[in-house]
Scaffold this motif. Structure first.
Motif, PDB file in Angstrom:
ATOM      1  N   GLY A 150       0.662  -1.172   0.168  1.00  0.00           N
ATOM      2  CA  GLY A 150       0.232   0.026   0.035  1.00  0.00           C
ATOM      3  C   GLY A 150       0.716   1.351   0.051  1.00  0.00           C
ATOM      4  N   ASP A 151       1.982   1.241   0.490  1.00  0.00           N
ATOM      5  CA  ASP A 151       3.066   2.414   0.559  1.00  0.00           C
ATOM      6  C   ASP A 151       3.246   2.843  -0.941  1.00  0.00           C
ATOM      7  OD1 ASP A 151       2.908   2.299   3.130  1.00  0.00           O
ATOM      8  OD2 ASP A 151       4.909   1.136   3.459  1.00  0.00           O
ATOM      9  N   LEU A 152       3.096   2.043  -1.889  1.00  0.00           N
ATOM     10  CA  LEU A 152       3.384   2.546  -3.235  1.00  0.00           C
ATOM     11  C   LEU A 152       2.428   3.609  -3.901  1.00  0.00           C
ATOM     12  CD1 LEU A 152       5.168   1.660  -5.729  1.00  0.00           C
ATOM     13  CD2 LEU A 152       3.310   0.004  -6.463  1.00  0.00           C
ATOM     14  N   TYR A 153       1.062   3.570  -3.436  1.00  0.00           N
ATOM     15  CA  TYR A 153       0.091   4.474  -3.875  1.00  0.00           C
ATOM     16  C   TYR A 153       0.030   5.720  -3.074  1.00  0.00           C
ATOM     17  CZ  TYR A 153      -0.827  -0.136  -5.794  1.00  0.00           C
ATOM     18  OH  TYR A 153      -0.585  -1.382  -6.411  1.00  0.00           O
ATOM     19  N   SER A 154      -0.317   6.724  -3.822  1.00  0.00           N
ATOM     20  CA  SER A 154      -0.668   8.087  -3.347  1.00  0.00           C
ATOM     21  C   SER A 154      -1.697   8.313  -2.029  1.00  0.00           C
ATOM     22  CB  SER A 154      -1.053   9.223  -4.422  1.00  0.00           C
ATOM     23  OG  SER A 154      -2.209   8.732  -5.085  1.00  0.00           O
ATOM     24  N   ASP A 155      -2.572   7.143  -2.196  1.00  0.00           N
ATOM     25  CA  ASP A 155      -3.676   7.137  -1.206  1.00  0.00           C
ATOM     26  C   ASP A 155      -3.353   6.200  -0.006  1.00  0.00           C
ATOM     27  OD1 ASP A 155      -4.094   5.295  -3.433  1.00  0.00           O
ATOM     28  OD2 ASP A 155      -5.961   4.645  -2.651  1.00  0.00           O
ATOM     29  N   ALA A 156      -2.205   5.575  -0.116  1.00  0.00           N
ATOM     30  CA  ALA A 156      -1.745   4.883   0.947  1.00  0.00           C
ATOM     31  C   ALA A 156      -2.725   4.072   1.568  1.00  0.00           C
ATOM     32  CB  ALA A 156      -1.158   5.650   1.902  1.00  0.00           C
ATOM     33  N   PRO A 157      -3.527   3.084   0.867  1.00  0.00           N
ATOM     34  CA  PRO A 157      -4.408   2.149   1.527  1.00  0.00           C
ATOM     35  C   PRO A 157      -3.895   1.185   2.378  1.00  0.00           C
ATOM     36  CG  PRO A 157      -3.680   1.249  -0.739  1.00  0.00           C
ATOM     37  CD  PRO A 157      -2.906   2.953  -0.714  1.00  0.00           C
ATOM     38  N   ALA A 158      -4.508   0.881   3.381  1.00  0.00           N
ATOM     39  CA  ALA A 158      -4.273  -0.135   4.325  1.00  0.00           C
ATOM     40  C   ALA A 158      -3.979  -1.444   3.741  1.00  0.00           C
ATOM     41  CB  ALA A 158      -5.237  -0.175   5.535  1.00  0.00           C
ATOM     42  N   THR A 159      -4.826  -1.987   2.821  1.00  0.00           N
ATOM     43  CA  THR A 159      -4.649  -3.091   2.052  1.00  0.00           C
ATOM     44  C   THR A 159      -4.722  -2.932   0.790  1.00  0.00           C
ATOM     45  OG1 THR A 159      -7.103  -3.550   2.603  1.00  0.00           O
ATOM     46  CG2 THR A 159      -5.455  -4.254   4.154  1.00  0.00           C
ATOM     47  N   VAL A 160      -4.082  -3.950   0.081  1.00  0.00           N
ATOM     48  CA  VAL A 160      -4.271  -3.906  -1.331  1.00  0.00           C
ATOM     49  C   VAL A 160      -4.785  -5.252  -1.743  1.00  0.00           C
ATOM     50  CG1 VAL A 160      -3.078  -3.660  -3.623  1.00  0.00           C
ATOM     51  CG2 VAL A 160      -2.446  -2.045  -1.802  1.00  0.00           C
ATOM     52  N   GLU A 161      -5.791  -5.418  -2.475  1.00  0.00           N
ATOM     53  CA  GLU A 161      -6.429  -6.705  -2.871  1.00  0.00           C
ATOM     54  C   GLU A 161      -5.680  -7.179  -4.493  1.00  0.00           C
ATOM     55  OE1 GLU A 161     -10.416  -9.162  -4.037  1.00  0.00           O
ATOM     56  OE2 GLU A 161     -10.559  -7.009  -3.352  1.00  0.00           O
ATOM     57  N   ALA A 162      -4.795  -8.135  -4.515  1.00  0.00           N
ATOM     58  CA  ALA A 162      -4.393  -8.598  -5.724  1.00  0.00           C
ATOM     59  C   ALA A 162      -5.143  -9.533  -6.513  1.00  0.00           C
ATOM     60  CB  ALA A 162      -3.024  -8.973  -5.571  1.00  0.00           C
ATOM     61  N   VAL A 163      -5.527  -9.394  -7.473  1.00  0.00           N
ATOM     62  CA  VAL A 163      -6.391 -10.585  -8.134  1.00  0.00           C
ATOM     63  C   VAL A 163      -5.663 -11.061  -9.575  1.00  0.00           C
ATOM     64  CG1 VAL A 163      -8.548 -10.905  -9.561  1.00  0.00           C
ATOM     65  CG2 VAL A 163      -8.574  -9.342  -7.480  1.00  0.00           C
ATOM     66  N   GLU A 164      -5.250 -12.229  -9.473  1.00  0.00           N
ATOM     67  CA  GLU A 164      -4.718 -12.802 -11.072  1.00  0.00           C
ATOM     68  C   GLU A 164      -5.675 -13.388 -11.864  1.00  0.00           C
ATOM     69  OE1 GLU A 164      -1.118 -15.858 -12.120  1.00  0.00           O
ATOM     70  OE2 GLU A 164      -1.980 -16.055 -10.115  1.00  0.00           O
ATOM     71  N   THR A 165      -5.317 -12.907 -13.255  1.00  0.00           N
ATOM     72  CA  THR A 165      -6.137 -13.405 -14.246  1.00  0.00           C
ATOM     73  C   THR A 165      -5.130 -13.995 -15.244  1.00  0.00           C
ATOM     74  OG1 THR A 165      -5.875 -11.431 -15.739  1.00  0.00           O
ATOM     75  CG2 THR A 165      -7.457 -11.258 -14.157  1.00  0.00           C
ATOM     76  N   HIS A 166      -5.664 -14.653 -16.358  1.00  0.00           N
ATOM     77  CA  HIS A 166      -4.837 -15.312 -17.202  1.00  0.00           C
ATOM     78  C   HIS A 166      -3.786 -14.713 -17.717  1.00  0.00           C
ATOM     79  CE1 HIS A 166      -3.797 -18.726 -19.819  1.00  0.00           C
ATOM     80  NE2 HIS A 166      -4.254 -17.914 -20.994  1.00  0.00           N
ATOM     81  N   MET A 167      -4.037 -13.131 -18.021  1.00  0.00           N
ATOM     82  CA  MET A 167      -2.948 -12.450 -18.459  1.00  0.00           C
ATOM     83  C   MET A 167      -2.376 -11.338 -17.872  1.00  0.00           C
ATOM     84  SD  MET A 167      -4.283 -12.794 -22.628  1.00  0.00           S
ATOM     85  CE  MET A 167      -6.041 -12.348 -22.150  1.00  0.00           C
TER      86      MET A 167
END
Length: 343
Positions: free
Chosen positions: A20-37
């Motif tokens: 979350g520290d990467l983003y300007s809004d500094a979210p407490a959590t980041v949900e990562a979703v994997e797709t085929h591509m």
């Protein structure tokens, strides 16, 4: 030699984007979703898409330049139906100390598509699964799509090329689905293919006339319920950006793609709202048999894509994908009956 940090692996990029520290809004959590591509990273207001460095016969994301181009292309074509959702592209960068940033460091290691995050519960597939969908709720989305079709210029393909593509689709779907490595029912596959081939032969004039009348356009390319956001300001996202040829479709064909997906989810009548809006806006009334043919053709394509998933590791067991492929094949067969009764 480039600096070491320029050679970040996909795993390292995913780890960076999950912080979350990467983003300007500094979210407490980041949900990562994997797709085929791709990998999609969800913060509270935004969705960030990272394309995997993959290469297939129909797609090439293998180079940084290619991923940049297709990120830009994704934004461009999706602004046609979801302008307020697609913000633009961004660079994943690293500085001289190796710290990752978005649009900050001196060295670009990849590119991202930035979007407004849409509420899951407003996506049409979720709404169908949750229970009866009020017809009035989807009318605005249907009107949005109908206006897009009405204003789209002809794609400029020749009638003979359209016919060649349809025949090739039947042939390629059949060859893959009938492969012994998948163990799918050959009799069913061959019966479906025979009915589709017969329709193309018997109704060549009808199919070519669709081209002559300007009904073959550069369309969405992947029109499914999970790409349609329902609400006062509807949006239709995830146009297929990686291969323009896959977007060159008869409008009746693409509407049939949506219909077969609604049918699979258990609400086949919902697609009629989109067809009715299309007919009102364009004054084009595709024959029911033509729509049934296209539904059958798309069901085979989706069966092929599903069964391909059994060949590679993913989040579902092979039995899941085989069952899904069989369900699509059964839908292809069921939709052959209306078109078998001709026009």
């Amino acid at each position: 030699m480039p600096p070491f940090h320029m050679a970040l692996s996909l795993r390292e990029k995913v780890a960076c984007l999950g912080n979350g520290d990467l983003y300007s809004d500094a979210p407490a959590t980041v949900e990562a979703v994997e797709t085929h591509m791709s990998w999609v990273f969800l913060t509270r207001p935004y969705a960030w898409k990272l394309k995997k460095p993959v290469r297939y016969s129909f797609l090439d994301y293998s180079t940084l330049a290619a991923r940049r181009f297709y990120c830009e292309e994704e934004v461009r074509i999706n602004c046609r139906l979801a302008q307020r959702i697609y913000i633009g592209t961004a660079a994943l960068t690293v500085d001289t100390s190796g710290k990752a940033q978005i649009n900050g460091g001196s060295d670009v290691v990849d590119y991202l598509v930035q979007m407004i995050r849409l509420p899951h519960d407003n996506m049409l597939d979720r709404m169908i699964q949750a229970g009866p969908v009020p017809v009035d709720a989807v009318r605005a989305a249907a009107d949005l799509l109908a206006r897009f079709y009405a204003n789209a210029p002809p794609a400029g393909v020749a009638p003979s090329d359209h016919m060649a593509r349809l025949r090739q689709s039947v042939r390629e779907n059949t060859e893959e689905l009938a492969s012994p490595r998948f163990g799918l029912p050959l009799t069913l596959i061959r019966e479906v293919a025979a009915a589709q081939t017969s329709f193309i032969t018997r109704h060549e004039d009808l199919l070519q006339d669709r081209v002559r009348r300007g009904r073959v356009i550069e369309a969405h390319g992947d029109l499914r319920p999970e790409h349609i956001c329902i609400g006062p300001e509807p949006a239709i996202i995830d146009c297929l950006e990686f291969n323009r040829a896959f977007r060159i479709l008869d409008t009746a064909e693409e509407l049939s793609y949506l219909a077969i997906e609604c049918q699979r989810l258990g609400n086949s009548g919902l697609a009629d709202v989109f067809v009715d809006a299309y007919m009102r806006e364009t004054r084009d009334a595709p024959a029911p048999a033509l729509l049934a043919f296209y539904r059958s053709l798309h069901a085979c394509l989706r069966a092929k894509i599903a069964i391909w998933h059994t060949l590679e590791p993913n989040r579902h067991e092979p039995a899941y994908w085989r069952q899904k492929a069989l369900a699509y094949l059964e839908l292809a067969d069921a939709n052959n009956w209306p078109q078998a009764r001709s026009l």
